[in-house]
Design a protein around this motif. Structure first.
Motif, PDB file in Angstrom:
ATOM      1  N   GLY A 223       0.817  -1.212   0.000  1.00  0.00           N
ATOM      2  CA  GLY A 223       0.000   0.000   0.000  1.00  0.00           C
ATOM      3  C   GLY A 223       0.850   1.260   0.000  1.00  0.00           C
ATOM      4  N   GLU A 224       1.919   1.247   0.772  1.00  0.00           N
ATOM      5  CA  GLU A 224       2.824   2.404   0.810  1.00  0.00           C
ATOM      6  C   GLU A 224       3.528   2.589  -0.529  1.00  0.00           C
ATOM      7  OE1 GLU A 224       4.081   2.500   5.525  1.00  0.00           O
ATOM      8  OE2 GLU A 224       5.006   1.005   4.210  1.00  0.00           O
ATOM      9  N   LEU A 225       3.864   1.493  -1.185  1.00  0.00           N
ATOM     10  CA  LEU A 225       4.508   1.588  -2.494  1.00  0.00           C
ATOM     11  C   LEU A 225       3.531   2.073  -3.559  1.00  0.00           C
ATOM     12  CD1 LEU A 225       6.701  -1.646  -2.432  1.00  0.00           C
ATOM     13  CD2 LEU A 225       7.495   0.725  -2.298  1.00  0.00           C
ATOM     14  N   ALA A 226       2.252   1.702  -3.417  1.00  0.00           N
ATOM     15  CA  ALA A 226       1.236   2.092  -4.393  1.00  0.00           C
ATOM     16  C   ALA A 226       0.764   3.528  -4.196  1.00  0.00           C
ATOM     17  CB  ALA A 226       0.033   1.148  -4.303  1.00  0.00           C
ATOM     18  N   ALA A 227       0.857   4.042  -2.984  1.00  0.00           N
ATOM     19  CA  ALA A 227       0.260   5.340  -2.617  1.00  0.00           C
ATOM     20  C   ALA A 227       0.623   6.498  -3.546  1.00  0.00           C
ATOM     21  CB  ALA A 227       0.604   5.676  -1.168  1.00  0.00           C
ATOM     22  N   PRO A 228       1.872   6.667  -3.959  1.00  0.00           N
ATOM     23  CA  PRO A 228       2.184   7.823  -4.816  1.00  0.00           C
ATOM     24  C   PRO A 228       1.629   7.722  -6.240  1.00  0.00           C
ATOM     25  CG  PRO A 228       4.181   6.928  -3.792  1.00  0.00           C
ATOM     26  CD  PRO A 228       3.080   5.959  -3.545  1.00  0.00           C
ATOM     27  N   PHE A 229       1.081   6.580  -6.585  1.00  0.00           N
ATOM     28  CA  PHE A 229       0.619   6.345  -7.956  1.00  0.00           C
ATOM     29  C   PHE A 229      -0.882   6.093  -7.981  1.00  0.00           C
ATOM     30  CE2 PHE A 229       4.830   4.552  -7.220  1.00  0.00           C
ATOM     31  CZ  PHE A 229       5.590   5.372  -8.031  1.00  0.00           C
ATOM     32  N   ALA A 230      -1.504   6.370  -9.096  1.00  0.00           N
ATOM     33  CA  ALA A 230      -2.927   6.062  -9.264  1.00  0.00           C
ATOM     34  C   ALA A 230      -3.040   4.617  -9.727  1.00  0.00           C
ATOM     35  CB  ALA A 230      -3.545   7.018 -10.273  1.00  0.00           C
ATOM     36  N   MET A 231      -2.843   3.699  -8.777  1.00  0.00           N
ATOM     37  CA  MET A 231      -2.904   2.278  -9.141  1.00  0.00           C
ATOM     38  C   MET A 231      -3.477   1.469  -7.991  1.00  0.00           C
ATOM     39  SD  MET A 231       0.997   0.760  -8.859  1.00  0.00           S
ATOM     40  CE  MET A 231       1.607   1.723 -10.187  1.00  0.00           C
ATOM     41  N   SER A 232      -3.987   0.322  -8.342  1.00  0.00           N
ATOM     42  CA  SER A 232      -4.535  -0.588  -7.344  1.00  0.00           C
ATOM     43  C   SER A 232      -3.409  -1.325  -6.633  1.00  0.00           C
ATOM     44  CB  SER A 232      -5.450  -1.611  -8.035  1.00  0.00           C
ATOM     45  OG  SER A 232      -4.673  -2.445  -8.879  1.00  0.00           O
ATOM     46  N   LEU A 233      -3.758  -1.966  -5.530  1.00  0.00           N
ATOM     47  CA  LEU A 233      -2.778  -2.792  -4.826  1.00  0.00           C
ATOM     48  C   LEU A 233      -2.324  -3.948  -5.715  1.00  0.00           C
ATOM     49  CD1 LEU A 233      -4.220  -2.912  -1.192  1.00  0.00           C
ATOM     50  CD2 LEU A 233      -2.349  -1.515  -2.068  1.00  0.00           C
ATOM     51  N   ALA A 234      -3.246  -4.465  -6.516  1.00  0.00           N
ATOM     52  CA  ALA A 234      -2.893  -5.574  -7.415  1.00  0.00           C
ATOM     53  C   ALA A 234      -1.860  -5.120  -8.448  1.00  0.00           C
ATOM     54  CB  ALA A 234      -4.132  -6.117  -8.111  1.00  0.00           C
ATOM     55  N   ALA A 235      -2.036  -3.921  -8.996  1.00  0.00           N
ATOM     56  CA  ALA A 235      -1.069  -3.410  -9.973  1.00  0.00           C
ATOM     57  C   ALA A 235       0.281  -3.159  -9.309  1.00  0.00           C
ATOM     58  CB  ALA A 235      -1.597  -2.120 -10.600  1.00  0.00           C
ATOM     59  N   ALA A 236       0.256  -2.600  -8.108  1.00  0.00           N
ATOM     60  CA  ALA A 236       1.510  -2.366  -7.379  1.00  0.00           C
ATOM     61  C   ALA A 236       2.205  -3.684  -7.084  1.00  0.00           C
ATOM     62  CB  ALA A 236       1.234  -1.611  -6.081  1.00  0.00           C
TER      63      ALA A 236
END
Length: 119
Positions: free
Chosen positions: A36-49
């Motif tokens: 979640g922290e890695l995904a946060a700066p981007f407009a992406m889902s947890l699955a994409a991250a």
């Protein structure tokens, strides 16, 4: 026979070819992060991250551990050493070439000055 070093380089350069993965790796250089922290700066889902993290894992650049339902990631910079070695070879190659070119241009200017052909 497949060269193991080439496989490592292919994986590292593939992983680094994407700006999102480079940013994730930069973030992990500051410390362990969950998906979640890695995904946060981007407009992406947890699955994409998670897919991005998987590419980084396959390259050996990230290690993931699961604590309950949380996936924690940390950087493993050791595969970057192979990429750095590869890049250093070309750095030395081009530095040598450019040094020779500079010497030739300096010699040409000296020759022109001596013969009165300068500006």
């Amino acid at each position: 026979m497949v060269d193991n070093q080439a496989m490592i380089l292919d994986g590292v350069f593939h992983a680094l070819s994407d700006p999102t993965r480079r940013a994730m790796l930069r973030s992990l250089a500051e410390g362990e992060r969950n998906i979640g922290e890695l995904a946060a700066p981007f407009a992406m889902s947890l699955a994409a991250a998670s897919k991005h993290v998987k590419v980084l894992e396959q390259a050996g650049l990230v290690r993931r551990r699961v604590v309950g339902r949380t996936h924690l990631c940390r950087i493993d910079p050791s595969p970057l050493a192979a990429a750095e070695d590869w890049l250093r070879f070309y750095e030395r190659f081009w530095t040598g070439r450019l040094d020779r070119l500079e010497a030739l241009l300096d010699q040409d200017e000296t020759d022109k000055s001596r013969s009165g052909g300068g500006r």
